[in-house]
Scaffold this active site. Structure first.
Site, PDB file in Angstrom:
ATOM      1  N   GLU A  80      -0.571  -2.230   5.409  1.00  0.00           N
ATOM      2  CA  GLU A  80       0.735  -1.986   6.325  1.00  0.00           C
ATOM      3  C   GLU A  80       0.488  -0.576   6.898  1.00  0.00           C
ATOM      4  O   GLU A  80       0.760  -0.544   8.164  1.00  0.00           O
ATOM      5  CB  GLU A  80       1.992  -2.164   5.711  1.00  0.00           C
ATOM      6  CG  GLU A  80       3.097  -2.281   6.830  1.00  0.00           C
ATOM      7  CD  GLU A  80       3.511  -0.702   7.333  1.00  0.00           C
ATOM      8  OE1 GLU A  80       3.742  -0.634   8.416  1.00  0.00           O
ATOM      9  OE2 GLU A  80       3.567   0.146   6.352  1.00  0.00           O
ATOM     10  N   GLU A  81       0.061   0.403   6.127  1.00  0.00           N
ATOM     11  CA  GLU A  81       0.262   1.694   6.580  1.00  0.00           C
ATOM     12  C   GLU A  81      -0.914   2.008   7.864  1.00  0.00           C
ATOM     13  O   GLU A  81      -0.774   2.862   8.718  1.00  0.00           O
ATOM     14  CB  GLU A  81      -0.001   2.801   5.608  1.00  0.00           C
ATOM     15  CG  GLU A  81       1.281   2.879   4.406  1.00  0.00           C
ATOM     16  CD  GLU A  81       2.373   3.183   5.074  1.00  0.00           C
ATOM     17  OE1 GLU A  81       2.263   3.899   6.354  1.00  0.00           O
ATOM     18  OE2 GLU A  81       3.483   3.198   4.520  1.00  0.00           O
TER      19      GLU A  81
ATOM     20  N   ASP B  46       0.896  -1.274   0.054  1.00  0.00           N
ATOM     21  CA  ASP B  46      -0.240  -0.105   0.124  1.00  0.00           C
ATOM     22  C   ASP B  46       0.959   1.347  -0.116  1.00  0.00           C
ATOM     23  O   ASP B  46       1.845   1.551   0.371  1.00  0.00           O
ATOM     24  CB  ASP B  46      -0.988  -0.001   1.231  1.00  0.00           C
ATOM     25  CG  ASP B  46      -0.228  -0.488   2.655  1.00  0.00           C
ATOM     26  OD1 ASP B  46       0.822  -0.693   2.618  1.00  0.00           O
ATOM     27  OD2 ASP B  46      -0.699   0.314   3.630  1.00  0.00           O
TER      28      ASP B  46
END
Length: 602
Positions: free
Chosen positions: A141-142, A74
């Protein structure tokens, strides 16, 4: 056989395409399709939609360990300002339905490109190793919830539990530098939503209101003293107010104000202390201003530390030292306050957690590093565009080559040879690092003779003796007499003590076809005559604990050859690598962005 040099244009083209077309967390459909198609064409069993947009690829290759390689896909809601010819101009709707710019400002495009490249290399060389490769392309992941989403979707129940997990991340170090740290390498993070309730009114009559803007301002100011006055100086702690919103017009005092607060720590005790301080200050400031309604405080993100397994870290670091050379591998003295949800894959709450290793790959262009103010690496890293900056522009070629080699070498250091295939090191061949190398002969990682030089290496040097095991015994076994163990690794330095971080760069080697990394196979194995090479490959000699023969990857005839002087003929995903500087060159010519997925991959 496609070697590292032959594969690199494809990896580079995929990276440029991903950088131009970033996608926000939980919306990585295009990226996931590209990953899935690459893995499918490379012979993997592919599963899409795991944990949302996650992709899992499985390559079973006989008995042996299961090695999981993970990358995140992402991007961030950020407007790119790098000026690169392949800079993102993408915009998308965020989780709140607001249109925002989108940029790969954290290197996830490089992580993903290196992941599929490593998967390809491992598939191409499957005759040289045994075991199972598990490729995981993770979403979100962010937002720190993508790993948990994949686990909740039955990642290990459906595809098997790995024996070790490997991952990497771009960092602000000079491009091509590999950074390790055993134990905690990344901190824990929590995030809080705070809503302060006041009583609105006309801006000309503030005495009739309870102004939430003033309350919020006091909260922000008061929070700045938490770390400096409430946390022990011996602890690492960060507290940041990243979002503050109130009101719609200058002459209206609003009813409420909204804040988002982020904390970082290296242990739960400090994280809990920060949380308690936030709660206390928010409620106290609201009460001090006469608010008639209690503020709302909600934790909406929580992620623990990333704690590398010490033994596994030593094993991977040894492999990297052997391949890259000492001057390109450092050991970080301190953890980073950054946070990753990579640690969830290790099942930290499980009675039998899975060991994992996470390392950094430097991405800062060498000219940018040289021009950055500062006398120490720490000072320079604080003055170069880093992750989450709109100016974050990795040096494309040296970063991708180092990342591709690093994760492939790490995987091969675990994959076994129980199926009777070659038992020596299957390290990817080719020009691993196109930038200038440090001057001088690097020291052998295990303390022997220099890894590169004119003289004949001593047979006492494990890296010069093809019959010895350069990386020590496999996990769980002790070193045999006369053989070094992992305890012989270079001692971690506390000041980035590496020639790679010197203040000036020497001229590149004259021979562009020779790897500029100082510990390629010739240095690792030393000058060997053909008879000894043949004896080694034929299996007459003692089998190495490494799992695959690098020489057999170099060519099909077993004789090392120079890397190709030009890109291979035939179709290429992104075309040949661009000419000129790896940082400033235009992107490789690629297909139109609006073509269907099946047409823009390979």
């Amino acid at each position: 056989m496609r070697l590292l040099d032959e594969l690199f244009p494809l990896v580079e083209g995929f990276y440029v395409d991903l950088h131009k077309n970033p996608e926000l967390s939980h919306a990585e459909q295009r990226t996931a399709s590209g990953v899935a198609e690459w893995l499918t064409r490379t012979g993997y069993e592919v599963h899409k939609g795991v944990g949302g947009t996650g992709v899992v690829g499985i390559l079973r290759n006989g008995p042996g360990p299961t090695v999981m390689l993970r990358a995140d896909m992402d991007a961030l809601p950020l407007e790119e300002k790098t000026g690169l010819p392949y800079a993102s101009t993408a915009r998308a709707l965020d989780a709140d339905g607001v249109e925002v710019p989108v940029m790969h400002a954290c290197g996830h495009d490089a992580h993903t490109a290196c992941l599929v490249g490593a998967a390809d290399l491992l598939s191409e060389t499957r005759d040289e190793w045994a075991g199972t490769v598990m490729i995981v392309a993770q979403p979100a992941e962010e937002t720190l919830d993508g790993a948990q989403a994949m686990l909740a979707d039955g990642l290990y129940d459906r595809f098997g539990r790995p024996d070790v997990i490997l991952g990497q991340h771009l960092g602000p170090q000079p491009a091509g530098l590999i950074s390790h740290r055993a134990g905690i390498i990344l901190g824990a993070s929590r995030a809080y939503r705070v809503r302060v309730h006041g009583e609105g009114g006309h801006a000309s009559q503030p005495h009739t209101t309870v102004d939430p803007v003033v309350i919020a301002a006091n909260i922000v100011t008061r929070l700045q003293g938490v770390v400096s006055r409430e946390i022990s100086p011996s602890e690492m702690a960060v507290l940041t107010v990243g979002k503050l919103h109130a009101g719609t017009k200058a002459n209206i005092i609003p009813d409420e104000a909204y804040l988002e607060i982020n904390t970082r720590a290296l242990n739960d005790n400090v994280a809990d202390q920060l949380e308690a301080s936030i709660e206390r200050i928010v409620r106290a400031e609201a009460a001090a201003s006469g608010a008639t309604r209690e503020p709302d405080v909600e934790m909406f993100i929580s992620c623990g530390v990333t704690r590398n397994d010490a033994t596994s870290s030593a094993e991977v670091a040894a492999a990297h030292h052997a391949y890259f050379g000492d001057d390109y591998v450092i050991h970080l003295p301190d953890p980073s306050p950054g946070t990753e949800d990579f640690n969830y894959f290790g099942l930290p709450g499980d009675p039998q957690p899975i060991p994992y290793v996470f390392w950094f790959v430097g991405a800062t262009p060498h000219d940018v590093w040289e021009a950055a103010p500062g006398d120490t690496p720490y000072e320079k890293m604080g003055n170069v565009p880093s992750n989450h900056s709109p100016f974050f522009a990795p040096a494309r070629e040296p970063t991708l080559r180092a990342g591709l080699a690093a994760i492939t070498v790490a995987a091969l250091s675990y994959l076994g040879s129980d199926n009777g295939r070659s038992g020596a090191s299957a390290v990817p061949a080719g020009v691993s690092f196109p930038g200038p190398a440090p001057t001088g002969d690097p020291v052998d990682p295990l303390g022997g003779t220099p890894a590169r030089g004119e003289g004949t290496p001593s047979q006492a040097d494990p890296f010069s003796d093809p019959l010895s095991d350069p990386f020590g015994p496999p996990p769980g076994q002790s070193a045999t007499a006369g053989q070094p163990s992992h305890s012989g690794l270079p001692e971690p330095n506390d000041a980035y003590d590496s020639a790679f971080l010197a203040s000036s760069w020497p001229e590149p080697p004259e021979d562009p076809a020779k790897s500029t990394y100082d510990a390629d196979m010739d240095a690792v194995m030393g000058a060997q005559d053909e008879e000894l090479r043949n004896e080694w490959r034929s299996g007459k000699a003692e089998e190495s604990t490494l799992s695959a023969d690098m020489a057999s990857i170099l060519d099909d005839d077993g004789v090392p050859q120079a890397p190709p002087q030009a890109p291979p003929a035939g179709p290429s995903y992104g075309g040949p690598p661009p000419r000129g500087s790896a940082h400033h060159a235009p992107p490789p010519p690629g297909p139109d962005d609006d073509l269907p997925d099946a047409e823009y991959r390979l």
